[in-house]
Design an enzyme around this catalytic site. Structure first.
Site, PDB file in Angstrom:
ATOM      1  N   GLY A 153       0.868  -1.182   0.000  1.00 35.15           N
ATOM      2  CA  GLY A 153       0.000   0.000   0.000  1.00 35.15           C
ATOM      3  C   GLY A 153       0.901   1.226   0.000  1.00 35.15           C
ATOM      4  CB  ILE A 155       3.731   2.260   4.625  1.00 33.32           C
ATOM      5  CG1 ILE A 155       2.858   3.293   5.349  1.00 33.32           C
ATOM      6  CG2 ILE A 155       5.074   2.103   5.334  1.00 33.32           C
ATOM      7  CD1 ILE A 155       2.431   2.914   6.760  1.00 33.32           C
ATOM      8  NE  ARG A 236      -0.822  -1.713  14.799  1.00 33.28           N
ATOM      9  CZ  ARG A 236      -0.416  -0.500  14.396  1.00 33.28           C
ATOM     10  NH1 ARG A 236       0.845  -0.283  14.045  1.00 33.28           N
ATOM     11  NH2 ARG A 236      -1.267   0.511  14.360  1.00 33.28           N
ATOM     12  CD  GLU A 265       4.596  -2.465  19.653  1.00 32.47           C
ATOM     13  OE1 GLU A 265       4.086  -1.368  19.932  1.00 32.47           O
ATOM     14  OE2 GLU A 265       4.807  -2.845  18.508  1.00 32.47           O
ATOM     15  CG  HIS A 284       5.033   1.145  17.463  1.00 29.34           C
ATOM     16  ND1 HIS A 284       4.003   0.248  17.653  1.00 29.34           N
ATOM     17  CD2 HIS A 284       4.685   1.858  16.369  1.00 29.34           C
ATOM     18  CE1 HIS A 284       3.088   0.420  16.717  1.00 29.34           C
ATOM     19  NE2 HIS A 284       3.479   1.392  15.931  1.00 29.34           N
TER      20      HIS A 284
HETATM   21  C1  DGY Z   1       0.200   3.790  13.173  1.00 23.76           C
HETATM   22  O1  DGY Z   1      -0.033   4.931  12.777  1.00 23.76           O
HETATM   23  O2  DGY Z   1      -0.567   2.847  12.972  1.00 23.76           O
HETATM   24  C2  DGY Z   1       1.452   3.587  13.956  1.00 23.76           C
HETATM   25  O3  DGY Z   1       1.870   2.279  13.952  1.00 23.76           O
HETATM   26  C3  DGY Z   1       1.264   4.082  15.373  1.00 23.76           C
HETATM   27  O4  DGY Z   1       0.410   3.221  16.058  1.00 23.76           O
END
Ligand code: DGY
Length: 322
Positions: A153, A155, A236, A265, A284
């Protein structure tokens, strides 16, 4: 209208809300856990949530006045969307503004692991600056290697673009849909999941997390990966089985791992993964740039303001609610 924000966010977002005439409530203590939100949430009409706090049936039952959630994240796996839909609660998120920053983090982890940067930095901090050793802590080069993207996607596209441009990496991907832009601009090739895991020199996870993905990257997957492969996860922690990852790294099934997300986490300081020289873990911080965080504050505020005017949230994770 009362808006509860559980942690301070960049001023731009707070100012937008105040200028829109909304009553913003931010606790002094920025480290309140969700169980301690009661006194703030009971009168809140909307919540601007920072972090992975859970919004489920129990939460919505406890705070029936809450009619909108604006997440300070693009991911919304911590929200029970079915419950929100049933109650007609729109859930806003913050796409796009953090894509580059998060992809840069994956790119950073890939290189950090490939060149054992965090391991070498730790050696310097520990006073172990060895004299030039031709055989110690050798990294690997990424030029011309194959980057496999799971979830191409926004990212994933930025990570593929960075890697293709910087290291002339060959891009393969597995996704729910074909990504024509990546195929055209980056010469990316759509492959099956099996091909992705067996052909990648670097495998980077960028998909949206859903419960069906739990432990997807597990023993049987790591066993099929190339022995020189680097696993990168900035999506994740639930995507990978951390014990299986540890075993794969210590037995040489794969070469290294870069994680911005862990399972659970925060990660325990005693986690055995942290002892490994072929691992780099970040807490994170994928979106932790001034630019991305300000953009997230703006989008979250836009979502709340639209809700306060009875309009659709412009960045909505459950548009079906309208
Ligand atoms: C998101 O924007 O989903 C990041 O991982 C922060 O939770």
């Amino acid at each position: 209208m009362n808006v509860f924000i559980n942690k301070r966010i960049p001023e731009i977002g707070i100012n937008m809300l105040k200028e829109a005439g909304l009553n913003v409530i931010i606790p002094e203590n920025g480290n309140l856990v969700q169980e301690e939100w009661g006194e703030y949430c009971k009168d809140a009409d909307a919540i601007l949530n920072v972090g992975i706090n859970k919004f489920d049936k129990d939460f919505f039952d406890r705070f029936p006045k809450v009619k909108a959630i604006a997440l300070y994240s693009v991911g919304f796996d911590h929200v029970d969307i079915k419950e929100a839909n049933a109650r007609k609660i729109p859930v806003g998120n913050t796409p796009d503004v953090l894509s580059k920053a998060t992809a840069d983090t994956a790119f950073l982890l890939m290189q950090s692991v490939a060149r054992r940067a965090s391991y070498n930095f730790q050696k310097v901090k520990d006073g172990n600056w060895d004299l030039f050793d031709p055989l110690e802590a050798l990294g690997q080069e990424l030029y011309g290697k194959t980057l496999g993207i799971f979830g191409l996607g926004r990212i994933g596209f930025e990570m593929a673009k960075n890697s293709h441009r910087a290291f002339d990496m060959n891009i393969i991907y597995h996704n729910r849909h074909r990504n024509e832009q990546a195929e055209k601009e980056l010469n990316a090739t759509y492959v099956s999941f099996e091909e992705l895991i067996t052909q990648s020199d670097v495998l980077s996870v960028h998909a949206n997390y859903t419960p069906e993905h739990a432990d997807l990257f597990n023993k049987s997957v790591f066993e099929k990966m190339k022995p020189g492969a680097i696993f990168v996860n900035t999506a994740r922690g639930g995507f990978h089985n951390q014990t299986d990852l540890y075993d794969a790294l210590t037995s040489g099934k794969i070469w290294g791992a870069g994680l911005d997300v862990t399972n659970p986490e925060p990660m325990s300081q005693d986690d055995p993964l942290l002892q490994l020289s072929n691992v780099c873990v970040l807490p994170h911080v994928g979106s932790a740039t001034m630019e991305a965080r300000s953009g997230m504050a703006r989008l979250a505020a836009e979502n709340i303001i639209a809700f306060s005017k009875g309009e659709k949230m412009p960045h909505c994770a459950n548009p079906e609610v309208y």
